[in-house]
Design a protein around this motif. Structure first.
Motif, PDB file in Angstrom:
ATOM      1  N   GLU A 205     126.296  91.657  72.105  1.00 53.01           N
ATOM      2  CA  GLU A 205     126.475  92.055  70.823  1.00 53.01           C
ATOM      3  C   GLU A 205     127.784  92.547  71.101  1.00 53.01           C
ATOM      4  O   GLU A 205     127.764  92.915  69.405  1.00 53.01           O
ATOM      5  N   ASP A 206     128.740  92.700  71.535  1.00 49.37           N
ATOM      6  CA  ASP A 206     129.826  93.062  71.466  1.00 49.37           C
ATOM      7  C   ASP A 206     130.978  91.997  71.012  1.00 49.37           C
ATOM      8  O   ASP A 206     132.154  92.128  70.456  1.00 49.37           O
ATOM      9  N   TYR A 207     130.523  90.619  70.625  1.00 52.05           N
ATOM     10  CA  TYR A 207     131.085  89.455  70.375  1.00 52.05           C
ATOM     11  C   TYR A 207     130.753  88.646  69.009  1.00 52.05           C
ATOM     12  O   TYR A 207     129.292  89.082  68.394  1.00 52.05           O
ATOM     13  N   ASN A 208     131.683  88.738  68.323  1.00 50.57           N
ATOM     14  CA  ASN A 208     130.922  87.702  66.518  1.00 50.57           C
ATOM     15  C   ASN A 208     131.519  86.619  66.855  1.00 50.57           C
ATOM     16  O   ASN A 208     132.110  85.799  66.839  1.00 50.57           O
ATOM     17  N   PHE A 209     130.437  85.837  67.062  1.00 44.27           N
ATOM     18  CA  PHE A 209     130.139  84.242  67.352  1.00 44.27           C
ATOM     19  C   PHE A 209     131.479  83.480  66.324  1.00 44.27           C
ATOM     20  O   PHE A 209     132.131  82.932  66.825  1.00 44.27           O
ATOM     21  N   ASP A 210     130.611  83.946  65.076  1.00 44.20           N
ATOM     22  CA  ASP A 210     131.552  83.198  63.813  1.00 44.20           C
ATOM     23  C   ASP A 210     133.074  83.285  64.089  1.00 44.20           C
ATOM     24  O   ASP A 210     134.098  82.259  63.751  1.00 44.20           O
TER      25      ASP A 210
ATOM     26  N   LEU B 276     128.709  78.344  71.820  1.00 45.02           N
ATOM     27  CA  LEU B 276     129.290  79.608  72.892  1.00 45.02           C
ATOM     28  C   LEU B 276     128.142  80.780  72.794  1.00 45.02           C
ATOM     29  O   LEU B 276     126.586  80.374  72.527  1.00 45.02           O
ATOM     30  N   SER B 277     127.978  80.896  74.235  1.00 48.90           N
ATOM     31  CA  SER B 277     127.046  81.680  74.823  1.00 48.90           C
ATOM     32  C   SER B 277     127.706  82.816  76.133  1.00 48.90           C
ATOM     33  O   SER B 277     128.471  82.424  76.271  1.00 48.90           O
ATOM     34  N   ILE B 278     126.876  83.576  76.052  1.00 52.06           N
ATOM     35  CA  ILE B 278     127.281  84.924  77.687  1.00 52.06           C
ATOM     36  C   ILE B 278     126.140  84.361  78.805  1.00 52.06           C
ATOM     37  O   ILE B 278     125.099  83.607  78.483  1.00 52.06           O
ATOM     38  N   LYS B 279     126.748  84.195  79.630  1.00 49.64           N
ATOM     39  CA  LYS B 279     126.278  84.092  81.116  1.00 49.64           C
ATOM     40  C   LYS B 279     127.248  84.326  82.205  1.00 49.64           C
ATOM     41  O   LYS B 279     128.259  84.411  82.300  1.00 49.64           O
ATOM     42  N   ASP B 280     126.137  85.812  82.399  1.00 50.06           N
ATOM     43  CA  ASP B 280     126.842  86.354  83.687  1.00 50.06           C
ATOM     44  C   ASP B 280     127.697  86.945  82.836  1.00 50.06           C
ATOM     45  O   ASP B 280     128.871  87.706  83.940  1.00 50.06           O
TER      46      ASP B 280
END
Length: 114
Positions: A3-8, A41-45
């Motif tokens: 939630e801290d990242y704005n993927f766009d 983009l994705s969050i891993k660990d």
């Protein structure tokens, strides 16, 4: 946290950097050439990971490894991106219809032909 990242916004930064990578034989960057198929983009660990799916103008491209490494490095240059991978596909096969309007204009001005 995701939630801290704005993927766009991050994708836009990546695209801006991808526009600095050029095929040495064509005066158009890899993004405007239509070589970039996906930016995932994705969050891993708790690490922001980017996987780029791209193609080349020709399967026999002699600088494929160099272009792939440049794409990976400019992606990692985006501060939020902590890991990056680049995968090549030839499906669908690249055609000159994939070149952006900006890319077509650059080619017309430079006299380049694909």
């Amino acid at each position: 946290m995701a939630e801290d990242y704005n993927f766009d916004e991050i994708k836009e930064k990546i695209i801006e950097n991808l526009k600095k990578v050029f095929d040495p034989e064509i005066p158009v960057n890899v993004y405007d050439l239509g070589l970039i198929y996906e930016i995932n983009l994705s969050i891993k660990d708790d690490i922001l990971d980017c996987v780029i799916m791209m193609t080349l103008t020709s399967p026999a491209c002699p600088v494929a490894g160099t272009i792939m490494e440049q794409v990976r490095l400019v992606t990692l240059a985006v501060p939020e991106v902590e890991a990056a991978k680049v995968h090549i596909t030839f499906s669908p096969r690249w055609t000159n219809e994939m070149v952006s309007e900006e890319g077509k204009e650059i080619m017309a001005v430079s006299g380049a032909v694909i």
